[in-house]
Enzyme design. Structure first.
Site, PDB file in Angstrom:
ATOM      1  CB  SER A 192      -0.899   0.021   1.238  1.00 41.09           C
ATOM      2  OG  SER A 192      -1.518   1.281   1.408  1.00 41.09           O
TER       3      SER A 192
ATOM      4  CE1 TYR B  35      -3.709  -2.714   5.323  1.00 40.93           C
ATOM      5  CE2 TYR B  35      -3.092  -0.560   4.447  1.00 40.93           C
ATOM      6  CZ  TYR B  35      -3.524  -1.857   4.248  1.00 40.93           C
ATOM      7  OH  TYR B  35      -3.774  -2.311   2.954  1.00 40.93           O
TER       8      TYR B  35
END
Length: 250
Positions: free
Chosen positions: A148, A161
């Site tokens: 990501s 995350y």
């Protein structure tokens, strides 16, 4: 350089995690459509069965593996089962992941953090460990680890995350260096904002119609499975369609 998309994967074996929905679902369909037999791994049996129906309808084939990635020893057994049945693996896509909570780092509950790290980091390491020898037996092994952009931006409130995806990218880079003299090619993938349930959870006020669909993103990611690609250790930015090199700070 990225493939022109004309390749086939007949006779290839591909493992995709998180295959019951989102990007993983469409990656499994895309690879099966190119002729690969897909080992579809996910926790949700209903989603896997729907995937199997779609693949079969299109003339492809799949093996369904209902597996909760928090069961780490089960991941080890999966590698052994693949070796026993097929003797090798050609493609491994570590797609499954969880978001956790978007909140100040000091407010993240320990159980949420631990689950996120188990699924996003520990399970990926176990997948690498159990598939590495199988991928090296392929004449064109491919490993893709989903990341990501937050692994680099380190956005406020996204710390766990973001940290998990940064770890995954380091896994990919080190693994690529270790296997550079083999036929295995390893890349991280930044899919960008995609019209998925996870994205809706992360940014609830966003208009999903402004985002590409999981099918569109999966079709671009699948290009990295072209047996002709020789580069390794890169970050594939789906939005730009480019394989990016890593640079040290400064």
């Amino acid at each position: 350089m990225i493939s022109d998309g004309s390749f086939r994967l007949d006779g290839k074996l591909a493992l995709v995690t998180g295959a019951s929905r989102g990007i993983g679902y469409y990656l499994a369909k895309e690879l099966a459509g190119r002729g690969a037999h897909v080992i579809a791994v996910a926790r949700t049996v209903g989603g896997l069965e729907e995937l199997d129906d779609e693949i079969t309808k299109a003339g492809g084939s799949a093996t369904l593996v209902p597996l909760d990635l928090t069961d780490l020893p089960a991941i080890d057994r999966l590698g052994g089962s693949i070796h026993e049945r097929w003797g090798k693996l050609d493609i491994m896509i570590a797609n499954a992941g969880v978001l956790g909570t978007i909140s100040p780092i000091g407010h993240v509950e320990a159980k949420v953090f631990d689950k996120l790290m188990t699924i996003n980091v520990s399970s990926v390491w176990r997948l690498i460990r159990t598939t590495d020898p199988l991928l090296k037996l392929s004449d064109a092994g491919r490993a893709l680890l989903l990341s990501s952009s937050v692994a680099h931006s380190a956005r406020a409130y996204w710390a766990p995350y973001a940290a998990s995806k940064a770890a995954v990218e380091v896994f990919a880079r080190s693994w690529a260096e270790e296997t550079r003299q083999t036929k295995l090619r390893v890349h991280s993938v930044d899919p960008g904002a995609t019209r998925t349930a996870m994205r809706a959870q992360a940014v609830p006020g966003e208009d999903p119609d402004t985002l590409p669909t999981p099918a569109e993103v999966a079709a671009k990611i699948a290009l990295l499975c072209d047996p002709a690609i020789d580069e390794t250790g890169k970050l594939y930015n789906v939005r730009s369609g480019k394989l990016l090199s890593y640079n040290n700070p400064g």
